[in-house]
Design an enzyme around this catalytic site. Structure first.
Site, short mmCIF file in Angstrom:
data_model
loop_
_atom_site.label_atom_id
_atom_site.label_comp_id
_atom_site.label_asym_id
_atom_site.label_seq_id
_atom_site.Cartn_x
_atom_site.Cartn_y
_atom_site.Cartn_z
N GLY A 1 0.68 -5.08 0.63
CA GLY A 1 -0.38 -5.09 -0.37
C GLY A 1 0.06 -5.71 -1.69
O GLY A 1 -0.77 -6.18 -2.47
N ALA B 1 0.87 -1.18 0.00
CA ALA B 1 0.00 0.00 0.00
C ALA B 1 0.91 1.23 0.00
O ALA B 1 2.06 1.16 0.43
CB ALA B 1 -0.87 -0.01 1.25
N GLU C 1 3.97 -5.56 7.31
CA GLU C 1 3.13 -4.53 7.96
C GLU C 1 3.46 -4.34 9.43
O GLU C 1 3.49 -3.22 9.94
CB GLU C 1 1.64 -4.86 7.79
CG GLU C 1 1.11 -4.64 6.38
CD GLU C 1 1.24 -5.87 5.48
OE1 GLU C 1 2.02 -6.78 5.80
OE2 GLU C 1 0.54 -5.91 4.46
N GLU D 1 -0.43 -9.27 -1.22
CA GLU D 1 -1.89 -9.48 -1.10
C GLU D 1 -2.57 -9.46 -2.47
O GLU D 1 -3.48 -10.25 -2.73
CB GLU D 1 -2.49 -8.42 -0.17
CG GLU D 1 -2.07 -8.64 1.30
CD GLU D 1 -2.45 -7.47 2.19
OE1 GLU D 1 -2.01 -6.33 1.91
OE2 GLU D 1 -3.18 -7.68 3.17
N1 CAA Z 1 4.67 3.26 -0.45
C1 CAA Z 1 5.09 4.45 -0.93
N2 CAA Z 1 6.32 4.64 -1.45
C2 CAA Z 1 7.16 3.57 -1.46
C3 CAA Z 1 6.77 2.31 -0.98
C4 CAA Z 1 5.46 2.17 -0.46
N3 CAA Z 1 4.98 0.99 -0.03
N4 CAA Z 1 7.82 1.47 -1.11
C5 CAA Z 1 8.80 2.18 -1.67
N5 CAA Z 1 8.42 3.46 -1.87
C6 CAA Z 1 9.19 4.56 -2.45
C7 CAA Z 1 10.31 4.99 -1.51
O1 CAA Z 1 9.82 5.88 -0.54
C8 CAA Z 1 11.27 5.62 -2.48
O2 CAA Z 1 10.82 6.92 -2.81
P1 CAA Z 1 11.89 8.13 -2.96
O3 CAA Z 1 12.73 7.73 -4.14
O4 CAA Z 1 11.02 9.31 -3.21
O5 CAA Z 1 12.67 8.16 -1.66
C9 CAA Z 1 11.11 4.76 -3.74
O6 CAA Z 1 9.85 4.09 -3.61
C10 CAA Z 1 12.18 3.70 -3.87
O7 CAA Z 1 12.20 2.96 -2.67
P2 CAA Z 1 13.55 2.67 -1.86
O8 CAA Z 1 14.54 3.78 -2.05
O9 CAA Z 1 13.18 2.32 -0.45
O10 CAA Z 1 14.08 1.38 -2.65
P3 CAA Z 1 15.04 0.24 -2.09
O11 CAA Z 1 15.41 -0.59 -3.29
O12 CAA Z 1 16.13 0.78 -1.26
O13 CAA Z 1 14.11 -0.65 -1.12
C11 CAA Z 1 12.09 -1.84 -0.53
C12 CAA Z 1 13.05 -1.38 -1.66
C13 CAA Z 1 12.81 -2.88 0.36
C14 CAA Z 1 10.89 -2.50 -1.20
C15 CAA Z 1 11.65 -0.62 0.33
O14 CAA Z 1 11.24 0.42 -0.55
C16 CAA Z 1 10.56 -0.91 1.30
O15 CAA Z 1 10.78 -1.52 2.34
N6 CAA Z 1 9.30 -0.46 0.97
C17 CAA Z 1 8.18 -0.58 1.84
C18 CAA Z 1 7.64 -2.01 1.86
C19 CAA Z 1 6.48 -2.13 2.84
O16 CAA Z 1 6.64 -1.94 4.05
N7 CAA Z 1 5.28 -2.50 2.32
C20 CAA Z 1 4.09 -2.63 3.13
C21 CAA Z 1 3.28 -1.38 3.02
S1 CAA Z 1 1.94 -1.34 4.14
C22 CAA Z 1 0.75 -2.28 3.40
O17 CAA Z 1 0.90 -2.81 2.31
C23 CAA Z 1 -0.51 -2.37 4.22
C24 CAA Z 1 -1.61 -3.16 3.68
O18 CAA Z 1 -1.57 -4.37 3.57
C25 CAA Z 1 -2.86 -2.51 3.43
#
Ligand code: CAA
Length: 262
Positions: free
Chosen positions: A110, A65, A133, A113
């Site tokens: 997500g 998400a 999450e 999911e």
């Molecule tokens: N939402 C919004 N933006 C996101 C994102 C997300 N889920 N995941 C990555 N991004 C963005 C980052 O903020 C970054 O933006 P900027 O360039 O503006 O800084 C860009 O995408 C690139 O990401 P990274 O620099 O972090 O890339 P990386 O290769 O170093 O790492 C990653 C990759 C391990 C996937 C890392 O981005 C990460 O951990 N992302 C979040 C994953 C996460 O926690 N997902 C669960 C979300 S909550 C959810 O999904 C709830 C639900 O079930 C309803």
């Protein structure tokens, strides 16, 4: 409808739907969810589409998400966001045409999911999958707590959901979370090949098999089997079974009726 965050390309009877927000690793914001719902409605009505491949643009499948959007939400907004995501994924799960997830990279939160709402999952050997999450202090909101145990069993699901660390593609394969693992450059072709094989089968039988399995999953064996018997009769009533069997004996390809209104 014109889409901002997804693209749809045709390849024969297959539609390739790509989530296209690579700068945010294809994170699912509300707008993308609404576009997915509209895309599924369009695909449902299009008799020239027999199967769908769902993938992500760039290095991620879907990184979850949209955390930036979540960060602004109060309780009721988060509840609505959860319901919207669940509605979008139910539209994929209940689409009469099979959907194959081509998991090209990160499928987190997500992202996993949405892959689990698809009928089949093929992963790139570089893909990473998980439900992180809890590391953000929240629970999955798009039915991850429900679909994951159904796919991998309660023990493995609880480990993934409670530890929050991603697993690699070979581990996902050993858990039964994905059907196949292929090299990254072979991924979309492998998914399209499977979609093409599905789409060459009887279209009504494909839709009915999907409905039988999905409805049976929420019912007991007796109710599911009774539904299957009704559906089996329907295949003969609409003529596809007679055409498929005739084609077998006449050693020719079946001429399926694709248009619902013919
Ligand atoms: N939402 C919004 N933006 C996101 C994102 C997300 N889920 N995941 C990555 N991004 C963005 C980052 O903020 C970054 O933006 P900027 O360039 O503006 O800084 C860009 O995408 C690139 O990401 P990274 O620099 O972090 O890339 P990386 O290769 O170093 O790492 C990653 C990759 C391990 C996937 C890392 O981005 C990460 O951990 N992302 C979040 C994953 C996460 O926690 N997902 C669960 C979300 S909550 C959810 O999904 C709830 C639900 O079930 C309803």
């Amino acid at each position: 409808m014109t889409f901002k965050n997804i693209t749809i390309e045709r390849d024969g009877l297959t539609a390739v739907v790509t989530i296209n927000r690579p700068d945010a690793l294809n994170a699912l914001n509300g707008e993308t969810m609404r576009e997915l719902i509209h895309a599924m409605m369009e695909i449902e009505e299009d008799d020239d589409i027999g199967a769908v491949v769902l993938t992500g643009a760039g290095k991620a499948f879907v990184a979850g998400a949209d955390i930036a959007e979540l960060s602004e939400m109060g309780g009721m907004e988060a509840r609505e966001a959860s319901k919207l995501g669940q509605k979008a994924f139910a539209a994929i799960e209940n689409l009469s045409k099979p959907v194959i997830a081509a998991i090209n990279g990160y499928a987190l939160g997500g992202g996993l999911e949405i892959a689990m709402a698809c009928d089949v999952r093929i992963a790139s050997s570089k893909a990473k999958m998980g439900q992180p999450e809890v590391t953000l202090g929240l629970t999955p909101g798009f039915a991850g707590t429900q679909r994951l145990p159904r796919l991998v069993g309660f023990g493995r699901a609880k480990e993934l959901l409670l530890v929050g660390k991603p697993i690699d593609a070979p581990t996902a394969l050993s858990y039964g979370l994905v059907n196949r693992v292929v090299e990254p450059d072979e991924l979309v072709d492998a998914a399209k090949e499977m979609a093409g094989a599905i789409a060459s089968n009887g279209p009504a039988a494909i839709a009915l098999v999907k409905a039988c399995v999905n409805k049976g999953a929420g019912a007991g064996l007796e109710t599911g089997s009774a539904y299957e018997a009704e559906v089996f009769g329907l295949c003969f009533g609409i003529g596809d079974a007679h055409e498929g069997i005739a084609a077998f004996f006449e050693k020719r390809d079946p001429a399926w009726k694709r248009k619902k209104k013919d």
